[in-house]
Design a protein around this motif. Structure first.
Motif, mmCIF file in Angstrom:
data_model
loop_
_atom_site.group_PDB
_atom_site.id
_atom_site.type_symbol
_atom_site.label_atom_id
_atom_site.label_comp_id
_atom_site.label_asym_id
_atom_site.label_seq_id
_atom_site.Cartn_x
_atom_site.Cartn_y
_atom_site.Cartn_z
ATOM 1 N N VAL A 245 0.856 -1.186 0.000
ATOM 2 C CA VAL A 245 0.000 0.000 0.000
ATOM 3 C C VAL A 245 0.887 1.230 0.000
ATOM 4 C CG1 VAL A 245 -1.798 1.281 1.235
ATOM 5 C CG2 VAL A 245 -1.822 -1.222 1.270
ATOM 6 N N ASN A 246 0.501 2.248 -0.751
ATOM 7 C CA ASN A 246 1.196 3.537 -0.750
ATOM 8 C C ASN A 246 0.354 4.566 0.010
ATOM 9 O OD1 ASN A 246 3.404 2.673 -2.311
ATOM 10 N ND2 ASN A 246 2.199 2.924 -4.196
ATOM 11 N N MET A 247 1.041 5.530 0.643
ATOM 12 C CA MET A 247 0.341 6.544 1.428
ATOM 13 C C MET A 247 0.846 7.928 1.026
ATOM 14 S SD MET A 247 0.057 7.063 5.593
ATOM 15 C CE MET A 247 1.763 7.590 5.832
ATOM 16 N N GLU A 248 -0.102 8.840 0.807
ATOM 17 C CA GLU A 248 0.200 10.252 0.557
ATOM 18 C C GLU A 248 -0.334 11.073 1.726
ATOM 19 O OE1 GLU A 248 -1.547 11.299 -3.143
ATOM 20 O OE2 GLU A 248 0.101 10.461 -4.347
ATOM 21 N N VAL A 249 0.497 11.973 2.228
ATOM 22 C CA VAL A 249 0.131 12.813 3.367
ATOM 23 C C VAL A 249 0.181 14.269 2.935
ATOM 24 C CG1 VAL A 249 0.710 13.509 5.717
ATOM 25 C CG2 VAL A 249 1.027 11.130 5.013
ATOM 26 N N PHE A 250 -0.937 14.989 3.101
ATOM 27 C CA PHE A 250 -1.020 16.430 2.850
ATOM 28 C C PHE A 250 -1.305 17.105 4.193
ATOM 29 C CE2 PHE A 250 -1.961 14.427 -1.148
ATOM 30 C CZ PHE A 250 -1.352 15.232 -2.090
ATOM 31 N N PHE A 251 -0.469 18.070 4.579
ATOM 32 C CA PHE A 251 -0.631 18.695 5.883
ATOM 33 C C PHE A 251 -0.365 20.191 5.800
ATOM 34 C CE2 PHE A 251 3.815 17.577 5.582
ATOM 35 C CZ PHE A 251 4.488 18.670 6.126
ATOM 36 N N TYR A 260 -4.117 17.202 8.995
ATOM 37 C CA TYR A 260 -3.298 16.070 8.541
ATOM 38 C C TYR A 260 -4.205 15.104 7.786
ATOM 39 C CZ TYR A 260 0.966 13.224 8.958
ATOM 40 O OH TYR A 260 2.134 12.556 8.711
ATOM 41 N N THR A 261 -4.012 15.017 6.456
ATOM 42 C CA THR A 261 -4.847 14.172 5.609
ATOM 43 C C THR A 261 -3.982 13.057 5.022
ATOM 44 O OG1 THR A 261 -6.265 16.045 5.049
ATOM 45 C CG2 THR A 261 -6.383 14.102 3.628
ATOM 46 N N MET A 262 -4.381 11.801 5.270
ATOM 47 C CA MET A 262 -3.653 10.632 4.788
ATOM 48 C C MET A 262 -4.513 9.898 3.760
ATOM 49 S SD MET A 262 -1.874 9.184 8.285
ATOM 50 C CE MET A 262 -3.438 8.905 9.115
ATOM 51 N N THR A 263 -3.928 9.598 2.593
ATOM 52 C CA THR A 263 -4.611 8.856 1.539
ATOM 53 C C THR A 263 -3.859 7.544 1.294
ATOM 54 O OG1 THR A 263 -5.301 10.937 0.509
ATOM 55 C CG2 THR A 263 -5.456 8.940 -0.829
ATOM 56 N N PHE A 264 -4.558 6.422 1.384
ATOM 57 C CA PHE A 264 -3.969 5.099 1.226
ATOM 58 C C PHE A 264 -4.436 4.506 -0.115
ATOM 59 C CE2 PHE A 264 -4.612 6.059 5.658
ATOM 60 C CZ PHE A 264 -3.375 5.792 6.222
ATOM 61 N N ILE A 265 -3.487 4.007 -0.887
ATOM 62 C CA ILE A 265 -3.791 3.546 -2.243
ATOM 63 C C ILE A 265 -3.109 2.195 -2.466
ATOM 64 C CG2 ILE A 265 -3.702 4.107 -4.702
ATOM 65 C CD1 ILE A 265 -3.195 7.034 -3.851
ATOM 66 N N ALA A 274 -8.917 12.281 7.083
ATOM 67 C CA ALA A 274 -8.571 13.686 7.347
ATOM 68 C C ALA A 274 -8.755 13.954 8.834
ATOM 69 C CB ALA A 274 -9.442 14.619 6.517
ATOM 70 N N MET A 275 -7.736 14.535 9.470
ATOM 71 C CA MET A 275 -7.772 14.831 10.903
ATOM 72 C C MET A 275 -7.393 16.291 11.132
ATOM 73 S SD MET A 275 -6.026 11.438 12.614
ATOM 74 C CE MET A 275 -4.524 11.627 11.656
ATOM 75 N N ASN A 276 -8.064 16.919 12.072
ATOM 76 C CA ASN A 276 -7.746 18.283 12.508
ATOM 77 C C ASN A 276 -7.348 18.199 13.981
ATOM 78 O OD1 ASN A 276 -7.497 21.084 12.030
ATOM 79 N ND2 ASN A 276 -9.412 21.451 13.091
ATOM 80 N N SER A 288 2.128 10.971 17.967
ATOM 81 C CA SER A 288 2.676 9.828 17.236
ATOM 82 C C SER A 288 1.762 8.615 17.360
ATOM 83 C CB SER A 288 4.071 9.497 17.781
ATOM 84 O OG SER A 288 4.945 10.594 17.619
ATOM 85 N N ALA A 289 1.257 8.372 18.594
ATOM 86 C CA ALA A 289 0.366 7.225 18.794
ATOM 87 C C ALA A 289 -0.918 7.376 17.978
ATOM 88 C CB ALA A 289 0.045 7.080 20.277
ATOM 89 N N LEU A 290 -1.443 8.602 17.892
ATOM 90 C CA LEU A 290 -2.662 8.847 17.125
ATOM 91 C C LEU A 290 -2.446 8.582 15.639
ATOM 92 C CD1 LEU A 290 -5.572 9.987 16.902
ATOM 93 C CD2 LEU A 290 -4.531 12.255 16.675
ATOM 94 N N ILE A 291 -1.341 9.087 15.079
ATOM 95 C CA ILE A 291 -1.078 8.910 13.649
ATOM 96 C C ILE A 291 -0.904 7.423 13.312
ATOM 97 C CG2 ILE A 291 0.546 9.415 11.786
ATOM 98 C CD1 ILE A 291 -1.161 11.801 12.608
ATOM 99 N N TYR A 292 -0.147 6.706 14.154
ATOM 100 C CA TYR A 292 0.090 5.296 13.864
ATOM 101 C C TYR A 292 -1.190 4.479 14.011
ATOM 102 C CZ TYR A 292 2.312 0.722 13.716
ATOM 103 O OH TYR A 292 2.655 -0.555 13.378
ATOM 104 N N ARG A 293 -1.959 4.744 15.070
ATOM 105 C CA ARG A 293 -3.173 3.962 15.312
ATOM 106 C C ARG A 293 -4.200 4.150 14.197
ATOM 107 N NH1 ARG A 293 -4.418 6.173 19.699
ATOM 108 N NH2 ARG A 293 -6.060 7.563 18.969
#
Length: 330
Positions: A245-251, A260-265, A274-276, A288-293
């Protein structure tokens, strides 16, 4: 007559619910229970009152938190200019309670301010005797000469020069304000458009980091994010690589908020999260725990294209073998 209470030059004014300084006249408002607590301590000045005593006398057996009494004591010390370390006025007695030093308390009434009846009678008698002597002996009466009062001249009208000065001053301020508004509007509307800048300071095989730079906002959070999320992104990259899987992050940041918006392809699916995040700089471990989880959760929600492709290939192979067998029988 209800006595008034002065503590360390501060008069308790129940009508306004505040303390009034006897020298400067400064007024400091207190809460209802803070004022009642100060009154109870003053009525038992020099005595140690336990927490239970103060709770019953002030809050009248209401259910309160453990910090309600210490917070009220702290507020009273600040209002009375008492040092929380030296505790000259309100002292904390360890494992017992609190005590208000009696030397700082003073109860006063109007009788302490007004002259006593005996003194007032003596003054009235002296005044009466003086008037009687003057009436009995006209020659001894003091003659007062009233000097005629000359009417004051009417004020001169304000000079025209002063009016012109204020007029030009106001006009100059308006011109300066208008010029500032023009400069701000020009910078705002002529700012460069939104730009996307890749921020892969570390080469991630399956992650692409992109910072959204808005024209009017020159701040950048990429350096802080790299410090806080570097280990997490490395772990996520390994997980993404294993799942193909590839991930694109726009922040971008806005004040104390991080968008912080993460797109998984992958080959058969696409997911976006998308997270605010508010106050993201205060706790790096929690961020860090939030992003990984959340990233791991989204990856697990995606269909496993690796297993699906293998199943499709196996099914295709089985169909081909069956077709060859049928042709051989014919």
């Amino acid at each position: 007559m209800t006595p008034s209470l002065i503590i360390h030059h501060w008069l308790i004014d129940h009508a306004s619910g505040s303390l009034i300084h006897q020298v400067t006249g400064e007024q400091r408002r207190l809460g209802e229970y803070q004022l009642k607590l100060l009154q109870v301590l003053a009525e038992h000045a020099g005595e140690t009152l336990t927490r239970e005593d103060l709770t019953n006398l002030v809050w009248e057996r209401r259910v309160i938190g453990n910090n309600s009494l210490p917070n009220a004591i702290h507020a009273l010390r600040l209002a009375l200019e008492d040092d929380g370390k030296q505790q000259r006025i309100i002292k904390t007695v360890p494992k017992k309670g609190y005590i208000l030093e009696a030397e700082f308390c003073q109860f006063i009434t109007l009788a302490d301010i007004l002259p006593q009846p005996a003194e007032a009678s003596a003054r009235e008698e002296a005044l009466t005797e003086g008037e009687t002597d003057a009436n009995t002996h006209p020659d001894n009466a003091t003659q007062v000469y009233v000097e005629p009062v000359t009417p004051a001249a009417p004020p001169a009208p304000a000079p025209v020069v002063e009016a012109r000065f204020w007029r030009w001053l106001v006009l100059g301020q308006v011109i300066i304000l208008a010029a500032l508004l023009v400069v701000v509007a020009r910078n705002y509307f002529t700012a460069s458009p939104t730009q996307l800048q890749e921020k892969n300071s570390v080469a991630y095989s399956n992650i692409r980091l992109v910072e959204v730079r808005r024209g009017w906002d020159g701040s950048s959070a990429s350096e802080d994010l790299n410090k806080q999320l570097g280990p997490v992104l490395f772990s996520l990259n390994q997980y993404l690589k294993n799942r193909q899987v590839n991930m694109e992050v726009f922040f971008f940041t806005s004040g104390t908020a991080l968008n912080y918006t993460m797109t998984f392809i992958n080959r058969c699916n696409r997911r976006q999260l998308a997270m605010n995040i508010i106050n993201w700089r205060t706790d790096g471990a929690q961020l860090s725990a939030l992003i990984y989880r959340e990233g791991e959760r989204k990856i697990n929600e995606m269909a496993n294209c690796v297993d699906k492709s293998a199943g499709d290939n196996a099914a295709a192979g089985a169909d081909g073998s069956a077709a060859k067998a049928a042709a051989a029988r014919q």
